[in-house]
Write a protein that holds these residues in place. Sequence first.
Motif, PDB file in Angstrom:
ATOM      1  N   GLU A  91      -9.666   7.237  -2.903  1.00  0.00           N
ATOM      2  CA  GLU A  91      -9.849   8.722  -3.340  1.00  0.00           C
ATOM      3  C   GLU A  91     -10.446   8.772  -4.718  1.00  0.00           C
ATOM      4  OE1 GLU A  91      -6.072  10.489  -2.565  1.00  0.00           O
ATOM      5  OE2 GLU A  91      -6.299  10.260  -0.211  1.00  0.00           O
TER       6      GLU A  91
ATOM      7  N   ARG B 245     -14.244   7.962  -4.608  1.00  0.00           N
ATOM      8  CA  ARG B 245     -14.799   9.049  -3.939  1.00  0.00           C
ATOM      9  C   ARG B 245     -15.183   9.988  -4.999  1.00  0.00           C
ATOM     10  NH1 ARG B 245     -17.639   5.905  -1.196  1.00  0.00           N
ATOM     11  NH2 ARG B 245     -16.609   5.046   0.906  1.00  0.00           N
TER      12      ARG B 245
ATOM     13  N   THR C 279     -18.586   8.313  -6.180  1.00  0.00           N
ATOM     14  CA  THR C 279     -19.628   7.792  -5.236  1.00  0.00           C
ATOM     15  C   THR C 279     -19.251   8.001  -3.768  1.00  0.00           C
ATOM     16  OG1 THR C 279     -21.095   6.008  -4.391  1.00  0.00           O
ATOM     17  CG2 THR C 279     -19.109   5.470  -5.362  1.00  0.00           C
ATOM     18  N   ASP C 280     -20.091   8.674  -3.034  1.00  0.00           N
ATOM     19  CA  ASP C 280     -19.635   8.599  -1.516  1.00  0.00           C
ATOM     20  C   ASP C 280     -20.580   7.508  -0.618  1.00  0.00           C
ATOM     21  OD1 ASP C 280     -22.286   9.527  -1.697  1.00  0.00           O
ATOM     22  OD2 ASP C 280     -21.933  11.489  -0.524  1.00  0.00           O
TER      23      ASP C 280
END
Length: 320
Positions: free
Chosen positions: A62, A65, A68-69
């Motif tokens: 988490e 993210r 970056t995804d």
Amino acid sequence: MVKPFASSADLTEKTETLEVLAEGVYALTAEGDPNVGAIEGEDFLVCFEARATPVMARRWLERLREHTDKPVRYLVLSHYHAVRVLGASAFDADAIVAHTETRRLVAERGAQDWESEFRRMPRLFTGHESIPGLTWPTLTFTDRLHIELGGDRGALELRWLGRGHTAGDLVAWLPRDRVAFAGDLVETGSAVYTGDAYHHAWLRTLDEVAGLGATTLVGGRGEVARGRDAVDEAIGLTRRFLTTLIGCVAAVQRSGGTIREAYQAADEALSPVYGDMPIYTHVLPFDVERAWEELAGEEHPEIWTAARDREVWDALTATT
């Protein structure tokens, strides 16, 4: 009476800090709890270490993210200890990467290590009911493995530099940015666990780690070492712990003393520098037991079980 067992009384949550070490290179530290990291490829992620449970791993993801995804293509495990690997299912990685010795150790002692570490460090196993079972590497190597990151990002080099903390520790090395993720081969401002170690080989392996010439190093625990002086100090601090431990245990063994006397000698020598560092009280009995065993001629570490843990702990730490 005996001291509280290992880290069983350590119930205080630690502050987690996400640091950007270079473009697309991340580390999460947590005041002496196990460190984790990630490296961005052009369209994928390489994550380093998995934490102890999927619940704990998702907490890290988490945070990641926020930056970056990209999907996780590779999850790299530096070695086999349960606290480092049992959260692997949360990453949904295409490949779980480890040294061949790490896979062997999972088969040999993974179940026993799981129970041992859960009892030693219960706080790190938050959400333990989410663990689906042992973590098995799906991609292994014996010497080096290159992961091309794509674009102008260069390559991530995974290297086995020799025995140390376990038989299968690996280092993740980014030559472009001179960043090394060393796992528990190096600790930064933390005591050193050697219960499954090869002490003399570890000293030689530290020479190899130093030879990389990293200017940023993420150890298994503690702060990120930034700058060559800080990297050298982290390696030196780990080395001094090992040499002091070995020296104390060897001296008592040669004199015909007992392992309890070796524990007391090691504690007296190590505590002025390391006594207030994370996990010092926890690791020392297990470190002395393994050093004693190795110096007596037992090349490979005996398997730690929950029962053996308590036997060693009670024998070495009991006070009158």
